[in-house]
Design a protein around this motif. Structure first.
Motif, PDB file in Angstrom:
ATOM      1  N   ASN A 295       0.836  -1.202   0.000  1.00  0.00           N
ATOM      2  CA  ASN A 295       0.000   0.000   0.000  1.00  0.00           C
ATOM      3  C   ASN A 295       0.865   1.243   0.000  1.00  0.00           C
ATOM      4  N   PRO A 296       0.341   2.340  -0.491  1.00  0.00           N
ATOM      5  CA  PRO A 296       1.056   3.612  -0.321  1.00  0.00           C
ATOM      6  C   PRO A 296       1.133   3.974   1.153  1.00  0.00           C
ATOM      7  N   SER A 297       2.172   4.676   1.529  1.00  0.00           N
ATOM      8  CA  SER A 297       2.260   5.185   2.898  1.00  0.00           C
ATOM      9  C   SER A 297       1.598   6.557   2.966  1.00  0.00           C
ATOM     10  N   ILE A 298       1.012   6.836   4.107  1.00  0.00           N
ATOM     11  CA  ILE A 298       0.231   8.071   4.260  1.00  0.00           C
ATOM     12  C   ILE A 298       1.100   9.301   4.060  1.00  0.00           C
ATOM     13  N   LEU A 299       2.256   9.334   4.723  1.00  0.00           N
ATOM     14  CA  LEU A 299       3.073  10.546   4.678  1.00  0.00           C
ATOM     15  C   LEU A 299       3.658  10.806   3.299  1.00  0.00           C
ATOM     16  N   SER A 300       3.721   9.777   2.464  1.00  0.00           N
ATOM     17  CA  SER A 300       4.256   9.991   1.119  1.00  0.00           C
ATOM     18  C   SER A 300       3.229  10.593   0.182  1.00  0.00           C
ATOM     19  N   ARG A 301       1.958  10.583   0.573  1.00  0.00           N
ATOM     20  CA  ARG A 301       0.908  11.058  -0.326  1.00  0.00           C
ATOM     21  C   ARG A 301       0.266  12.362   0.162  1.00  0.00           C
ATOM     22  N   ILE A 302       0.944  13.050   1.099  1.00  0.00           N
ATOM     23  CA  ILE A 302       0.484  14.390   1.466  1.00  0.00           C
ATOM     24  C   ILE A 302       1.437  15.402   0.831  1.00  0.00           C
ATOM     25  N   SER A 303       1.017  16.642   0.768  1.00  0.00           N
ATOM     26  CA  SER A 303       1.819  17.644   0.067  1.00  0.00           C
ATOM     27  C   SER A 303       3.100  17.950   0.838  1.00  0.00           C
ATOM     28  N   HIS A 304       4.051  18.500   0.107  1.00  0.00           N
ATOM     29  CA  HIS A 304       5.317  18.918   0.715  1.00  0.00           C
ATOM     30  C   HIS A 304       5.059  19.910   1.840  1.00  0.00           C
ATOM     31  N   ASP A 305       4.188  20.873   1.606  1.00  0.00           N
ATOM     32  CA  ASP A 305       3.906  21.881   2.634  1.00  0.00           C
ATOM     33  C   ASP A 305       3.303  21.249   3.885  1.00  0.00           C
ATOM     34  N   GLU A 306       2.392  20.289   3.678  1.00  0.00           N
ATOM     35  CA  GLU A 306       1.753  19.642   4.826  1.00  0.00           C
ATOM     36  C   GLU A 306       2.774  18.827   5.617  1.00  0.00           C
ATOM     37  N   LEU A 307       3.651  18.139   4.916  1.00  0.00           N
ATOM     38  CA  LEU A 307       4.677  17.331   5.585  1.00  0.00           C
ATOM     39  C   LEU A 307       5.645  18.231   6.344  1.00  0.00           C
ATOM     40  N   ASN A 308       6.026  19.331   5.715  1.00  0.00           N
ATOM     41  CA  ASN A 308       6.903  20.293   6.371  1.00  0.00           C
ATOM     42  C   ASN A 308       6.245  20.863   7.618  1.00  0.00           C
ATOM     43  N   ALA A 309       4.957  21.182   7.515  1.00  0.00           N
ATOM     44  CA  ALA A 309       4.227  21.740   8.656  1.00  0.00           C
ATOM     45  C   ALA A 309       4.098  20.723   9.781  1.00  0.00           C
ATOM     46  N   LEU A 310       3.909  19.455   9.406  1.00  0.00           N
ATOM     47  CA  LEU A 310       3.779  18.405  10.425  1.00  0.00           C
ATOM     48  C   LEU A 310       5.012  18.355  11.312  1.00  0.00           C
ATOM     49  N   PHE A 311       6.183  18.303  10.709  1.00  0.00           N
ATOM     50  CA  PHE A 311       7.395  18.156  11.512  1.00  0.00           C
ATOM     51  C   PHE A 311       7.832  19.477  12.140  1.00  0.00           C
ATOM     52  N   TYR A 312       7.487  20.569  11.511  1.00  0.00           N
ATOM     53  CA  TYR A 312       7.694  21.850  12.184  1.00  0.00           C
ATOM     54  C   TYR A 312       6.829  21.912  13.443  1.00  0.00           C
ATOM     55  N   GLY A 313       5.599  21.414  13.323  1.00  0.00           N
ATOM     56  CA  GLY A 313       4.712  21.375  14.480  1.00  0.00           C
ATOM     57  C   GLY A 313       5.207  20.442  15.572  1.00  0.00           C
ATOM     58  N   TYR A 314       5.908  19.401  15.197  1.00  0.00           N
ATOM     59  CA  TYR A 314       6.520  18.506  16.184  1.00  0.00           C
ATOM     60  C   TYR A 314       7.715  19.156  16.885  1.00  0.00           C
ATOM     61  N   GLY A 315       8.150  20.288  16.380  1.00  0.00           N
ATOM     62  CA  GLY A 315       9.261  20.995  17.021  1.00  0.00           C
ATOM     63  C   GLY A 315      10.600  20.816  16.344  1.00  0.00           C
ATOM     64  N   TYR A 316      10.598  20.333  15.107  1.00  0.00           N
ATOM     65  CA  TYR A 316      11.845  20.118  14.381  1.00  0.00           C
ATOM     66  C   TYR A 316      12.020  21.180  13.290  1.00  0.00           C
ATOM     67  N   THR A 317      13.245  21.304  12.822  1.00  0.00           N
ATOM     68  CA  THR A 317      13.509  21.986  11.564  1.00  0.00           C
ATOM     69  C   THR A 317      13.693  20.898  10.510  1.00  0.00           C
ATOM     70  N   PRO A 318      12.713  20.713   9.626  1.00  0.00           N
ATOM     71  CA  PRO A 318      12.819  19.624   8.654  1.00  0.00           C
ATOM     72  C   PRO A 318      13.670  20.017   7.448  1.00  0.00           C
ATOM     73  N   TYR A 319      14.534  19.099   7.041  1.00  0.00           N
ATOM     74  CA  TYR A 319      15.350  19.259   5.844  1.00  0.00           C
ATOM     75  C   TYR A 319      14.925  18.170   4.867  1.00  0.00           C
ATOM     76  N   PHE A 320      14.862  18.486   3.598  1.00  0.00           N
ATOM     77  CA  PHE A 320      14.367  17.539   2.606  1.00  0.00           C
ATOM     78  C   PHE A 320      15.473  17.151   1.624  1.00  0.00           C
ATOM     79  N   VAL A 321      15.658  15.852   1.480  1.00  0.00           N
ATOM     80  CA  VAL A 321      16.558  15.301   0.457  1.00  0.00           C
ATOM     81  C   VAL A 321      15.686  14.413  -0.419  1.00  0.00           C
ATOM     82  N   GLU A 322      15.437  14.840  -1.668  1.00  0.00           N
ATOM     83  CA  GLU A 322      14.444  14.176  -2.505  1.00  0.00           C
ATOM     84  C   GLU A 322      14.990  13.953  -3.894  1.00  0.00           C
ATOM     85  N   GLY A 323      14.737  12.767  -4.438  1.00  0.00           N
ATOM     86  CA  GLY A 323      15.159  12.490  -5.803  1.00  0.00           C
ATOM     87  C   GLY A 323      15.461  11.022  -6.008  1.00  0.00           C
TER      88      GLY A 323
END
Length: 799
Positions: free
Chosen positions: A216-244
């Motif tokens: 199955n697809p994973s939930i966090l992989s099918r939400i937008s970049h902004d939503e994912l960034n906001a999720l971990f910012y809300g958890y109290g982290y500074t999220p960095y993205f390595v994608e490709g």
């Protein structure tokens, strides 16, 4: 909102990039070989069916991302001389860790038959997930592992537990995006609110976002970049993205981002340690979005594999019958260019070998990942100094767990850097609050002025409270496995929340003790179950479940211990033993309310050392001149059960002075098991000496009664053993009412004796009627007054 870090285009030189990518190719080659091959490791001839395992496996999905992260960790360890270990969360991800562990030499040092040559590589391939060898997770046999990952959800909490009081340690923890959907992992992200940068190390969490779970697809992989960034910012982290997906670009991005994160961690720690700024920082974390099954076959049999859930499966499962699959496997393995990576002997090329750290800086050889190497025994005060005076048995009351809290207060005072207390918002409720005299609750979040009035919060606190038993136990397991000590307490009824987590740790310890001799002993996982089933006057049915101990008895007898101290002095003796022990899970069941005290300290030590014994002062079968053969054995296990059995014994002695009663109390539940099935088990001779071979035994047990029948099933004439315990009969009850509903009360126990001792029979009919009348009277009083009668509440041992 923090904007995601954008790495520079050229973090690595061309030479660094070439070598790093080559090293990763070698890791991937080894991973594929482990999964599929049992022979022909360097492909010096075309693959044939006999070279391929019959036990075909998937397990490729997360492996490339794990080894990719591992080799980038190695680069930074060498550059900054980091003290780092690696935690792999994705399920069945062992190939992605075993490959780099083998390449840096540690595996061959520990297992010389898996040498760094073609012959050793062949053995290395064949052993993976093969009968009689190692599993497909990062099991205890894997050097550098403190987290197997058999059950998903605990990687982040284990990682954070490892860095508590380890100021120089960094744990790089890769959490799978399927794992990220579990409850335990969701709560574990909050661990960053409990890390004090002045005294603790740091975790670099990496979310491996490869898009899919098993099918199955994973939930966090099918939400937008902004939503994912906001999720971990809300958890109290500074999220960095390595994608490709292009390896060249991804190496450059990962190198830059990981270096930025490590430097940020060092900056946060330096600010706290030099300038004294211990406010909660915003720690870095990484989202690594790469294809599932990265660098594997794009398509097999016309179906998409790389970047799809099939990479988690066995896409080429017909290698013994389908020549096309065999050719696909060979093409896949040759795509990594093994002739460029290994010499003719099968040894990694010297210029690539240099990329790994050396000695203890290798993550696979870091002593933190074999915590017994670093473990130091606790400085222990003498538990006898905390004795609760007992002038006469059953004459004074005390809160049993408060005595433990006083004892633990001084343990924490004397061990300020290697002991932690963990529990879900219940330290005071479970009467362990004396510890606050020397330390407070760890709290890095916001303070309010009113918190100064009794909240017991502190940046320096060593009591860990959070309403997630998973996170708490995960912290403690990580803390213990890296060489420290601690204690976990929770309400009995809700310990089931971590039942499967208990299973995983028990299995880890069992493998370590019996199959991994190079792992040194670690401190035992000590668990207190309190707020027990029999004292839920106002909480009701939902808080009544003593079944956690049933689970404990199912685990390996080499690693589990189960104690029911009947009073405070026995609890102190048991706790001292548990704190000094290694390689066990010790479960202690003890209530927090006021209870009668029975044994002075000398008697308690003797009783707990034996684990089971006759209480002479409560028995009358030792007549001196006559054979000491009792008419009935009153046995009990558990604090409330003990009181009711004693009260029943007192009634029997008053009503039937000629009746010979032997009173037996059980502290160590495994004493009931036959000696061949548990190292604490009594021999049949000793069991029959205590309980006789043929006399009725009325056993009053704290938990579910059928557990006792399970434990004694091999004993002689077991049908004579009549067990009372909790039978799921409860609601909002007074203590005696709840006992009556489940027939563990004194009156029902007396009736049980009358029904089972032949010489009483109908001659005891009047007493039996009296007992039935008392039951009705007590229930009526409870429903009228909302409490038990004073004669029940204030009952003392009369002899």
């Amino acid at each position: 909102m923090v904007v995601a870090f954008s790495p520079p285009s050229q973090a690595l030189t061309d030479d660094e990039l070439y070598k790093l990518h080559a090293y990763w190719r070698a890791c991937n080659y080894l991973a594929v070989g482990m999964i599929y091959l049992k022979d022909n490791p360097l492909l010096k001839e075309p693959l044939k069916p006999e070279h391929v395992k019959h036990r075909l496996l998937g397990h490729w999905g997360a492996s490339p991302a794990l080894s990719f992260t591992y080799v980038h960790c190695n680069r930074l360890i060498k550059k900054y001389d980091l003290d780092m270990i690696f935690v792999a969360g994705p399920g069945h991800g062992a190939p992605g860790v075993l490959g780099p562990v083998y390449l840096e030499g540690t595996y061959s040092e520990i297992y010389p038959d898996k040498s760094e040559d073609e012959e050793g590589m062949q053995r290395f391939f064949k052993q993976f997930s093969f009968p009689g060898h190692i599993g497909s997770h990062v099991t205890p046999e894997t050097p550098g592992s403190i987290h197997e990952g058999g059950e998903l959800g605990y990687s982040i909490s284990h990682a954070y537990g490892a860095v508590l009081d380890n100021p120089d340690l960094i744990v790089t923890c890769v959490a799978g995006d399927g794992e990220a959907e579990t409850g335990p992992l969701a709560t574990a992200w909050h661990s960053n609110k409990f890390i004090n940068p002045a005294r603790d190390g740091a975790v670099l969490p990496i979310l491996n976002l490869n898009g899919y779970k098993i099918a199955n697809p994973s939930i966090l992989s099918r939400i937008s970049h902004d939503e994912l960034n906001a999720l971990f910012y809300g958890y109290g982290y500074t999220p960095y993205f390595v994608e490709g997906s292009d390896p060249t670009e991804m190496h450059q991005k990962m190198a830059a981002v990981m270096e930025e994160c490590v430097l940020k961690i060092k900056e946060i720690q330096r600010e706290a340690r030099i300038n004294g700024s211990v406010e909660r920082p915003r720690w870095p974390m990484i989202v690594l979005r790469s294809p599932k099954g990265w660098t594997g076959p794009s398509y097999v049999d016309g179906h998409k594999v790389e970047g799809f859930w099939r990479a988690h499966q066995v896409p080429m499962g017909g290698m013994h019958s389908n020549p096309e699959h065999l050719r696909d496997l060979e093409t896949w393995m040759r795509s990594y260019g093994p002739e460029e990576l290994f010499d003719e002997n099968g040894t990694l090329m010297p210029e690539l070998k240099e990329l790994a750290p050396v000695g203890h800086r290798r993550m696979s050889a870091n002593p933190h990942a074999n915590g017994g190497l670093l473990r130091k025994a606790l400085k222990m005060p003498d538990f006898r100094d905390y004795e609760i005076p007992v002038p006469h048995p059953g004459s004074v009351e005390f809160e049993n767990t408060k005595a433990l809290g006083i004892f633990m207060r001084d343990i924490m005072r004397d061990n300020p850097k290697n002991f932690r207390l963990m529990g879900p918002d219940e330290t005071h409720s479970n009467r362990l609050h004396p510890v606050y005299e020397v330390t407070k609750k760890a709290w890095m979040a916001e303070f309010l002025p009113e918190d100064m009035d009794g909240s017991e919060l502190s940046r320096e606190g060593r009591v860990m409270e959070m309403l997630s038993e998973h996170t708490l136990q995960g912290w403690l397991e990580g803390y213990l496995l890296t060489g420290r000590h601690g204690f976990f307490h929770t309400y009995e009824a809700f310990a089931h929340v971590v039942s499967s987590m208990f299973n995983q740790h028990a299995k880890w310890l069992d493998i370590c003790k019996n199959h991994v001799p190079w792992r040194r002993s670690v401190s035992s996982l000590n668990i207190l179950l309190s707020s027990l089933v029999w004292r839920q006057d106002h909480n009701g049915f939902s808080h009544q479940d003593p079944g956690y101990v049933d689970l404990v008895t199912n685990k390996s007898p080499d690693v589990v211990r189960l104690y029911f101290p009947p009073d405070a002095n026995c609890l102190l003796s048991v706790a001292d033993h548990c704190f000094r022990s290694v390689d066990y899970i010790n479960v202690i069941v003890s209530d927090k309310q006021n209870h009668l005290q029975y044994l002075n300290m000398e008697q308690a030590v003797q009783h707990c050392t034996k684990g089971i014994g006759i209480w002479d002062w409560a028995s009358n079968d030792d007549c001196g001149t006559e054979p000491d053969i009792p008419d009935v054995i009153m046995a009990c296990c558990g604090d409330i059960s003990t009181k009711e059995s004693l009260a029943a014994t007192a009634i029997l002695r008053e009503e039937f002075p000629y009746l010979k009663v032997r009173f037996v109390n059980v502290v160590d539940l495994f004493k009931l098991v036959s000696e061949g099935e548990h190292p604490h088990g009594l021999s049949d001779r000793d069991f029959d000496s205590l309980f006789t071979k043929d006399k009725p035994v009325i056993f009053n047990f704290h938990g579910y009664p059928w557990l006792i029948h399970k434990l004694v099933y091999r004993r002689s004439n077991q049908e004579r053993i009549h067990v009372r315990g909790y039978k799921e009969q409860g609601n909002i009850n007074t203590p005696l009412e709840l006992a009556i509903n489940n027939q563990i009360d004194r009156f029902n126990l007396v009736i049980d004796v009358i029904d089972r001792v032949p010489k009483l029979g109908s001659a005891a009919a009047h007493v039996k009627e009296k007992m039935k009348n008392k039951i009705i009277e007590c229930l009526t009083y409870a429903h009228t007054e909302g409490k038990d009668q004073d004669e029940i509440t204030h009952w003392k041992w009369p002899y």
